[in-house]
Design an enzyme around this catalytic site. Structure first.
Site, PDB file in Angstrom:
ATOM      1  N   LYS A  52      37.323  10.846  77.362  1.00 42.75           N
ATOM      2  CA  LYS A  52      36.029  10.293  77.768  1.00 42.75           C
ATOM      3  C   LYS A  52      35.516   9.305  76.730  1.00 42.75           C
ATOM      4  CE  LYS A  52      34.579  14.365  80.408  1.00 42.75           C
ATOM      5  NZ  LYS A  52      33.619  15.479  80.477  1.00 42.75           N
ATOM      6  N   ALA A  68      32.109  14.373  75.326  1.00 39.99           N
ATOM      7  CA  ALA A  68      32.085  15.836  75.249  1.00 39.99           C
ATOM      8  C   ALA A  68      32.571  16.441  76.558  1.00 39.99           C
ATOM      9  CB  ALA A  68      30.677  16.329  74.940  1.00 39.99           C
ATOM     10  N   ASP A  69      33.107  17.647  76.454  1.00 40.36           N
ATOM     11  CA  ASP A  69      33.503  18.394  77.632  1.00 40.36           C
ATOM     12  C   ASP A  69      33.300  19.878  77.347  1.00 40.36           C
ATOM     13  OD1 ASP A  69      34.888  17.915  80.347  1.00 40.36           O
ATOM     14  OD2 ASP A  69      35.868  19.703  79.537  1.00 40.36           O
ATOM     15  N   THR A  70      32.861  20.606  78.358  1.00 44.38           N
ATOM     16  CA  THR A  70      32.602  22.035  78.217  1.00 44.38           C
ATOM     17  C   THR A  70      33.391  22.797  79.266  1.00 44.38           C
ATOM     18  OG1 THR A  70      30.366  21.588  77.398  1.00 44.38           O
ATOM     19  CG2 THR A  70      30.795  23.814  78.209  1.00 44.38           C
TER      20      THR A  70
END
Length: 188
Positions: A52, A68-70
């Protein structure tokens, strides 16, 4: 002059990033989020965050770009956003009365160079009744959330205990991000 870009359309991440007290731009990444089952959840979340950030950094090559990624992980299985009501119910039943963990990966790209980290937070749910699950599904909150719940919303009513960074579960470990930005020369 330093410039920060958030590579996410998440209103939660945008809200958390405003806590730094700096001006930043928002540009959502257009990458296709695919999960490779042969890599660990930690590798997955770092890879998605970096993809990203790198995607958006193409348009802002001299800026500090934060991606960011969760993801939610239970019993070694990554629980993404639910496909439909049945999928959401299935996930919530799995999490009911159990401990799972949430990983948020963050990648900061400046001058084409990524600097990445992840934060792990353990979350324990109370047992959830079928009625509670149905009511929660009716709220529509689960449908854009990894693991089918939002800890900052009605999903908070399921949380018995949390060990780690609450803001990481929301989507951005802001205190760690501040320190990581400082390490690579961004003044906050």
């Amino acid at each position: 002059m330093q410039h920060l870009v958030l590579a996410s359309s998440s209103p939660r991440r945008k809200e958390l990033l405003t806590n730094l007290g700096i001006t930043f731009d928002v540009l959502s990444s257009s990458i296709e989020e695919t999960i490779d089952p042969s890599v660990t959840p930690e590798e997955t979340v770092l890879s998605l965050a970096e993809q990203k950030a790198m995607d958006v950094a193409k348009q802002y090559p001299s800026s500090y770009v934060v991606g960011a990624d969760t993801i939610v992980v239970y019993d070694s299985q990554i629980l993404g956003k639910p496909k439909d009501e049945q999928d959401a119910k299935h996930m919530l039943r799995m999490l009911s009365g159990n401990t799972h963990y949430v990983l948020t990966g963050v990648s900061i790209v400046v001058n084409g160079q990524p600097s990445s980290f992840y934060v792990r937070t353990d979350v324990t749910f109370w047992p959830i009744s079928e009625d509670e699950i149905s009511q929660y599904i009716e709220s529509r909150e689960p449908f854009d959330k990894a693991g089918s719940y939002g800890i900052q919303g009605l999903g908070s009513l399921f949380v018995k205990e949390i060990k780690g960074d609450y803001f990481s579960v929301v989507g951005l470990p802001i205190s760690r991000l501040k320190r990581e930005l400082a390490k690579i020369g961004f003044t906050v």
